[in-house]
Write a protein that holds these residues in place. Structure first.
Motif, mmCIF file in Angstrom:
data_model
loop_
_atom_site.group_PDB
_atom_site.id
_atom_site.type_symbol
_atom_site.label_atom_id
_atom_site.label_comp_id
_atom_site.label_asym_id
_atom_site.label_seq_id
_atom_site.Cartn_x
_atom_site.Cartn_y
_atom_site.Cartn_z
ATOM 1 N N SER A 107 10.993 -19.016 -11.027
ATOM 2 C CA SER A 107 10.043 -19.984 -10.386
ATOM 3 C C SER A 107 10.706 -21.179 -9.618
ATOM 4 O O SER A 107 10.156 -21.446 -8.330
ATOM 5 N N ASN A 108 11.876 -21.639 -9.614
ATOM 6 C CA ASN A 108 12.615 -22.355 -8.933
ATOM 7 C C ASN A 108 12.933 -21.740 -7.752
ATOM 8 O O ASN A 108 12.951 -22.341 -6.573
ATOM 9 N N ASN B 123 9.635 -21.352 -5.522
ATOM 10 C CA ASN B 123 9.414 -22.760 -5.140
ATOM 11 C C ASN B 123 10.256 -23.167 -3.736
ATOM 12 O O ASN B 123 9.747 -23.726 -2.923
ATOM 13 N N ARG C 206 8.768 -21.009 -1.171
ATOM 14 C CA ARG C 206 7.480 -21.759 -0.373
ATOM 15 C C ARG C 206 7.801 -23.073 0.420
ATOM 16 O O ARG C 206 6.965 -23.072 1.407
ATOM 17 N N SER C 207 8.729 -23.790 -0.060
ATOM 18 C CA SER C 207 8.991 -24.730 0.808
ATOM 19 C C SER C 207 9.542 -24.618 2.080
ATOM 20 O O SER C 207 9.446 -25.339 3.116
ATOM 21 N N VAL D 49 5.310 -21.514 2.966
ATOM 22 C CA VAL D 49 4.032 -22.047 2.797
ATOM 23 C C VAL D 49 4.003 -23.366 3.417
ATOM 24 O O VAL D 49 3.026 -23.754 4.118
ATOM 25 N N ALA D 50 4.736 -24.247 3.206
ATOM 26 C CA ALA D 50 5.004 -25.486 3.846
ATOM 27 C C ALA D 50 5.123 -25.541 5.114
ATOM 28 O O ALA D 50 4.705 -26.690 5.898
ATOM 29 N N ARG D 51 5.425 -24.543 5.909
ATOM 30 C CA ARG D 51 5.350 -24.553 7.393
ATOM 31 C C ARG D 51 4.579 -23.645 7.953
ATOM 32 O O ARG D 51 4.555 -23.295 8.954
ATOM 33 N N GLY D 52 3.414 -23.317 7.069
ATOM 34 C CA GLY D 52 2.148 -22.714 7.582
ATOM 35 C C GLY D 52 2.669 -21.171 7.638
ATOM 36 O O GLY D 52 1.612 -20.462 8.424
ATOM 37 N N ASP E 61 7.304 -10.593 -6.335
ATOM 38 C CA ASP E 61 5.980 -10.639 -7.162
ATOM 39 C C ASP E 61 5.358 -11.837 -7.219
ATOM 40 O O ASP E 61 4.027 -11.889 -6.814
ATOM 41 N N GLU E 62 5.886 -12.932 -7.399
ATOM 42 C CA GLU E 62 5.299 -14.368 -7.737
ATOM 43 C C GLU E 62 4.630 -14.714 -6.346
ATOM 44 O O GLU E 62 3.798 -15.232 -6.265
ATOM 45 N N LEU F 210 1.322 -25.720 11.447
ATOM 46 C CA LEU F 210 2.287 -26.496 10.497
ATOM 47 C C LEU F 210 1.460 -27.574 9.896
ATOM 48 O O LEU F 210 1.486 -27.723 8.757
#
Lengths: 586, 682
Positions: free
Chosen positions: B422-423, B426, B429-430, B433-436, B460-461, B577
């Protein structure tokens, strides 16, 4: 609520913390005001549907505890009537705890039609109207002079912009483009956080997320109680008096703090503090509570991601009305001085309990606002200069310089950026070592900054406090530092020295130089115990001249080819004399 | 007389190992080697490793080198004694910094000491405005006095940083000539050459760090060249830079600050090359080492870069591949926090003492121990059987942590792996997802020793539908270095409205940057026609501070079209963004960037390692997360997976230095280049 296994709980907690990080990042990347992208005068947080904090990413820690109160006030104001797509705005100091310039935007988050959380982004606006450009007015007498007040209005209602409110803001602030840009950045930040909360609920289930965060808060509460329980029982107290409130020359502006530790309980009492001030130095009660809670969290668990659990076990005794709990509509625009005083009082109390976690006293805030609201071929501007000073020494190290005292991550604006944006030129920015406190470990130094105005017609506001009862006291024999000051046109016959706040200076002609010198930090330990080699390095680095080295530290240095060396024999003599003299005194 | 040189070689120095990749251009053969890296004798081991291939050094045509000399010098603060010359009134900028601190609740925080102490920072009478106008001409006699003083104090390198030098470099140029003529043996770094961007503290830090590194890096490279020439190897050496391109040893000696992120760059460059071949445009690159999980993103075929970084608390300005590292790797330690919560990393057991199962004295359970307990690693086939793992010691350590959590050993092992995953998710994601960006639009490429263990679970996550494990994943970074091009970057800060009336100036600056970068690449023997030129602009809405970087067509001279296209690209990216962006709001230009690229010939991929005994395919009991049960699982050798063959999970694919876990409901195929392609089974 369902039981949640420890692994999933940890994963959900991490998700919320990283979501607030993304919110802060969104704000920094899109904001218009240098107070946000460079100074980071903001806070991002995610709260439960009832306002308990799940996670935060602070720019400054003063915002950390404001959000739960804001959300609870919003819930009361709307009796829980929120819909998907609402965005609310609040800056009433008696809800937020900080001054009216700090405007919070928050957004309810819905999952499957149920309210699950709130995402909030607090930010210091470049202007909110009011009598002083940029806020932080030194002489208001009620909150109505301080600017536009928002009390949980929906600036976006169910996805529809409230155009009237939007325009009203533009029509009542001095720099509408900047304020609208920052407001948009705050909304974008909340939307980012809301998105992440919804994703977490979609993946793990709404009930699981709620149960996990409840459990996290509970476990944090238990560990905070254990941390307090590990401290020795006792009572610690202190007080600091402000110089003035900007309005009433005869008032008394005393802030008192008593900390009682008893088992796993800690009680903060402000009994004995001064009555409500007529000028704007009052600190609203939510912030009085909040800054004590945040300081304790930083002293006991600095690296733990903050949540509601860090404050659940604290008890407060804050008599009202008082300077630390003023009633509406008392003026509060210069609230920050008492924030610093309370943090300093916390350090003074806890330096006796956990000396490795607390610095000696640090400088009190000071600052200048330069503005021109008349059109002069160029746009009007408001420039808030934040020059930091010296922090207190640590028990094992010299104090740092050019760092906001206590309160967090506020970088200063680079000269090259400042000169590009505003009609000013910086002639110098350098250490002012003479204001720092001496000690076995010396306090941080002041910063001297010469601002040259290059246009006619600018106005200046200068703020400073605690010149008589300094915040920057030494610990264990360390010296107390000198406060900051300012000089208009230094090094000229017409120079004017400012040792206290000045509401309005100007209009000033181009070529005017305004020198700001920030205060230093207090020292730790007896100066004569300082390592002579450290004193030698200070002489070599021109932080100290040889004469002061002898007077303050009992260290003699001599010039040699290409530098300096210790005069060991004379140093021994000087230090021996000092020992003899001090034994006479006793 | 040996044959015409026909061998290209990559040497990638890491913390634990030095990786070698050799390509024989006549036969297309690729060979790999790994030897332990010993910090004090890198230049010797470099030659030892090359000789271990048993080739004539005269056969080597070229050596590409990824080095850690610069970054280690910065982290250990072992470098030159530096003198700094600044504008009058500004010598303290380097020590004062910007006044922020990121652990905001840490009231006893302090930053690193200044890289140049105050008595070695001298001020000069000179001043230039933000528009580049000279207010006070530079006093060259002041420069002489400062230089003589600094030399008398024994400095080994000098930096010159004047205010607004990015807008007008004349004073720095004049000061440098004066310094060189007076003290010809002292290397001089000037800020507009090292980082031609605004923000005086960041520029001063970068320039001073360059001076700090210069003697260390140039003496390392000199020694290396001597050792190579003693071994009769005369092939030119090119050094991997942080921006993902290579530069000559000479350039690296002058601008060593550009090599600090040399390490993680190789894998990302390799990822781009491999995925171009596989025709994937959007790639999440993940490198799992012992201590960290490094994430980089390739979007639409282009590696995402950033324009600054921090090392040991000090800022460095300059283009570099945007790599995010989190403390989650094979050696990451599992522990209980004050809240009785399970945490994994960022502390790592490293190679020594290493995970408990290494039997080298480690007592704290790591992710590798958890994988072993779950049956995902074979105790008898770690590093191809070179090392035997102690299952019972690992089990005991995990059992102990499980007791504190009231979890049985298997659940605790699953927990450790899940939290590490999960780390990792994340971190991805940063960067997406955080950049659109939607991770589902990407494939994941996993390399490094531990890449194959975590890849499917992390994918998968994030609902990523395709995972690629390249051939020889543990040596993939070294292979990647071999695929880097020669790259030269120049940047210039010029704050202007992004409008037609300023386009002449924009073009003028870009063409000047272009002629400089192209000349450098030509210096490596490239023909001008073959050199690719990329122009980029940093833009923002007027009033904002932070910028977005957009591409500009370097062939076009149609000023109006350039403005239109630039505006559209910027507004679109801003909306993606941050969710807002008004097409009518005025836009401001902040920096102009030019990159010249000399393309090299891409080598074939590495094949299986020679000399490793083949193994029978077998079965063993493996515990998978999520399924909640243990499954008898097929264990395959990677060589046994022939191109086109598809195997349904659960299956574990083993090879030298890497194990790849394919969980239930996923399947694996091998493609014609030898990569494993893993996908969910629909």
């Amino acid at each position: 609520l369902p039981a949640v296994d420890v692994v999933r709980m940890e994963i959900i907690r991490n998700l919320m913390v990283s979501a607030t990080g993304e919110m802060a990042d969104t704000l920094v990347r899109t904001a218009y005001s240098s107070l946000l992208y460079d100074d980071k005068d903001f806070g991002a947080a995610i709260m439960s549907a009832s306002g308990d904090m799940w996670a935060e990413t602070p720019g400054v820690i003063v915002f950390s505890r404001t959000f739960p109160g804001i959300v609870r006030a919003g819930i009361a104001r709307w009796k829980g009537r929120f819909s998907e797509g609402d965005v609310l705005v609040a800056n009433d100091p008696f809800d937020t705890g900080t001054h009216i310039s700090d405007t919070s935007i928050y957004m309810p988050v819905f999952v499957e039609g149920q309210l699950v959380a709130f995402c909030g982004m607090a930010a210091h606006w470049a202007d909110v109207g009011g009598k002083a450009a940029g806020g932080w007015c030194p002489d208001t007498t009620d909150m109505f002079q301080e600017g536009l007040c928002f009390r949980h209005q929906k600036i976006i209602e169910a996805g529809t912009l409230n155009q009237g409110l939007w325009d009203l803001i533009a029509d009542n602030v001095r720099v509408p483009v900047t304020v609208h840009g920052d407001l948009q950045a705050q909304i974008a930040a909340c939307a980012r956080g809301a998105d992440r909360v919804r994703t977490a609920c979609a993946k793990y289930g709404r009930q699981t997320v709620l149960a996990a965060m409840d459990r996290i808060i509970h476990m944090t509460d238990l560990s905070m109680r254990a941390a307090i329980g590990s401290l020795p029982d006792g009572e610690y107290s202190g007080s600091i008096r402000l110089d003035e409130d900007g309005v009433n020359p005869h008032g008394d502006f005393l802030a008192c703090l008593r900390v009682t530790i008893c088992g796993e309980r800690v009680i903060f009492s402000t009994r004995g503090s001064a009555p409500v001030a007529r000028g704007p130095v009052n600190l609203p009660e939510p912030c009085t509570r909040g800054i004590l809670a945040s300081s304790l969290k930083g002293i006991l668990m600095p690296f733990d991601a903050t949540n509601e659990g860090h404050t659940k076990c604290l008890e407060f005794d804050i008599p009202s009305p008082s300077i630390l709990s003023p009633p509406r509509p008392a003026p509060t625009d210069s609230y920050g001085y008492l924030v610093v005083c309370l943090m300093e009082l916390m350090f003074r109390c806890f330096a006796k309990i956990v000396p490795h976690r607390c610095p000696a006293g640090g400088y009190q805030l000071s600052g200048a606002t330069i503005s021109r609201t008349e059109e002069q071929g160029d746009h009007p501007f408001v420039m808030i200069d934040t020059t930091h000073g010296g922090n207190g020494a640590l028990f094992n190290h010299d104090g740092i310089t050019n760092q906001l005292v206590g309160n967090g991550d506020l970088p200063t604006v680079p000269t090259e950026v400042l000169e590009t944006r505003y009609p000013v030129r910086i002639d110098c920015i350098e250490y002012a070592p003479e204001v720092g406190g001496a000690g076995k470990f010396r306090g941080g130094m002041g910063v001297r900054k010469d601002l040259r105005l290059i246009e006619n017609g600018c106005f200046l506001v200068y703020n400073i406090e605690n010149t008589k009862d300094p915040t920057a006291v030494g610990v264990d024999g360390g010296s107390t530092a000198l406060p900051g000051y300012a000089v208009l046109n230094p090094d000229t016959p017409s120079r004017r020295i400012f040792n206290r706040a000045a509401p309005t200076i100007g209009p000033l002609p181009g070529g005017t130089v305004f020198r700001i010198v920030t205060g230093g930090g207090g020292g730790w330990g007896i100066p004569f115990d300082r390592d002579p080699l450290a004193v030698l390095a200070d002489v070599r680095d021109e932080f100290l001249d040889p004469q002061r080295a002898e007077e303050l530290y009992g260290v003699a240095v001599v010039r040699i080819v290409n530098g300096w060396d210790l005069d060991t024999r004379r140093t021994q003599q000087l230090r021996a004399q000092q020992v003899t003299m001090s034994s006479f005194k006793h | 007389m040996s044959a015409e040189p026909h061998i290209r070689m990559a040497v990638d120095v890491g913390g634990t190992f030095i990786d070698f990749v050799l390509v024989d251009e006549r036969t297309g053969e690729v060979r790999i080697e790994k030897i332990p890296s010993l910090p004090d004798s890198l230049a010797e081991q470099f030659v030892t490793g090359i000789s271990s291939f048993g080739i004539e050094t005269g056969e080597i045509r070229q050596i590409f080198h990824g080095m850690t000399v610069a970054v280690n010098a910065l982290i250990q603060e072992r470098g030159a004694r530096v003198g700094l010359i600044t504008t009058r009134g500004f010598r303290d900028v380097l020590e004062m910094g910007r006044g922020g601190r990121s652990p905001v609740y840490d009231f006893v925080w302090r930053g690193p000491p200044p890289i140049v102490p105050r008595y070695l920072r001298r001020e000069i009478c000179e001043r230039i405005t933000f528009r580049g106008e000279v207010i006070t001409p530079v006093d060259l006699e002041d420069v002489d006095r400062a230089a003589d003083y600094l030399v008398s104090q024994g400095v080994e390198a000098i930096s010159v940083v004047f205010l607004h030098a990015y807008a007008n470099s004349t004073h720095e140029v004049q000061a440098r000539s004066r310094l060189i003529s007076r003290h010809p043996n002292i290397p001089v770094s000037v800020s507009h050459e090292i980082a031609c961007v605004w923000r005086e503290y960041e520029r001063a830090s970068t320039t001073a760090l360059n001076s700090f590194l210069q003697p260390t890096v140039s003496s390392y490279l000199e020694k290396l060249l001597q050792n190579l020439s003693a071994a009769r190897c005369v092939a030119p050496i090119a050094i991997m830079q942080s921006n993902g391109g290579v530069a000559s040893a000479q350039t690296a000696s002058k601008k060593p600050i550009r090599t600090v992120m040399s390490g993680p760059a190789g894998g990302v460059i390799g990822a781009r090359t491999l995925c171009q071949r596989l025709e994937f445009k959007n790639v999440i690159c993940t490198d799992v080492g012992g201590t960290t999980y490094d994430v980089a993103i390739i979007e639409d075929g282009r590696i995402i870069e950033r324009s600054d970084t921090h090392i040991a608390g000090r800022p460095i300005a300059g283009s570099l591949i945007d790599v995010t590292s989190v403390g989650a790797g094979g050696g990451s330690i599992a522990w209980l926090d004050h809240r009785e919560g399970l945490q994994v990393g960022p502390q790592s057991a490293g190679a020594t003492p290493g995970p408990v199962c290494f039997s080298r004295g480690g007592t704290q359970p790591t992710t590798t121990d958890a994988h072993l307990v779950l049956g995902q690693l074979d105790p008898d086939y770690f590093l191809g059987g070179r090392m035997r793992l102690d299952v019972s010691a690992a089990t005991t350590a995990i059992e102990r942590i499980g007791q504190g959590l009231k979890l049985d050993t298997l659940a605790a092992a699953h927990g450790i792996v899940s939290i590490a995953e999960s780390n990792m998710a994340n971190a991805i994601r940063s960067k997406t997802v955080a950049r659109g960006l939607d991770p589902r639009d990407f494939v994941m490429l996993a390399y490094g020793g531990g890449g194959g263990l975590f890849a499917c679970a992390v994918a998968d996550e994030l609902s990523i539908r395709k995972v690629i494990i390249p051939p020889a994943p543990a040596n993939f970074s070294a292979w990647g270095i071999l695929t880097s091009d020669y790259v030269e970057d120049e940047v210039r800060t010029r704050v202007l409205p992004f409008a037609l009336e300023h386009m002449d100036e924009v073009l003028e600056v870009l063409l000047e940057l272009q002629s400089r970068t192209v000349a450098s690449i030509r210096g490596y023997g490239f023909e001008e026609q073959g050199i690719e030129v990329v122009w980029r602009l940093d833009l923002r809405f007027s009033g904002q501070e932070y910028t977005l970087t957009i591409d500009l067509d370097s062939q076009s001279r149609d000023r109006a079209a350039m403005i239109d296209r630039g505006r559209t690209l910027f507004v679109d990216q801003h909306r993606r963004l941050y969710g807002h962006g008004d097409a009518e709001t005025p836009i401001e230009l902040v920096s102009l960037r030019c990159r010249a690229i000399g393309h090299i010939q891409v080598p074939p991929l590495a094949g299986p390692r020679r000399g490793v005994a083949p193994r029978e395919n077998r079965q063993r009991l493996v515990h998978f997360n999520g399924s909640g049960r243990s499954l008898m699982t097929q264990i395959m050798q990677r060589d046994a997976l022939q191109p086109g063959m598809r195997v349904e999970g659960p299956v574990i694919v083993e090879e030298w230095t890497t194990t790849t876990v394919i969980p239930p409901r996923w399947n694996v195929t091998a493609d014609k280049f030898g990569s494993l392609i893993i996908e969910p089974t629909t």
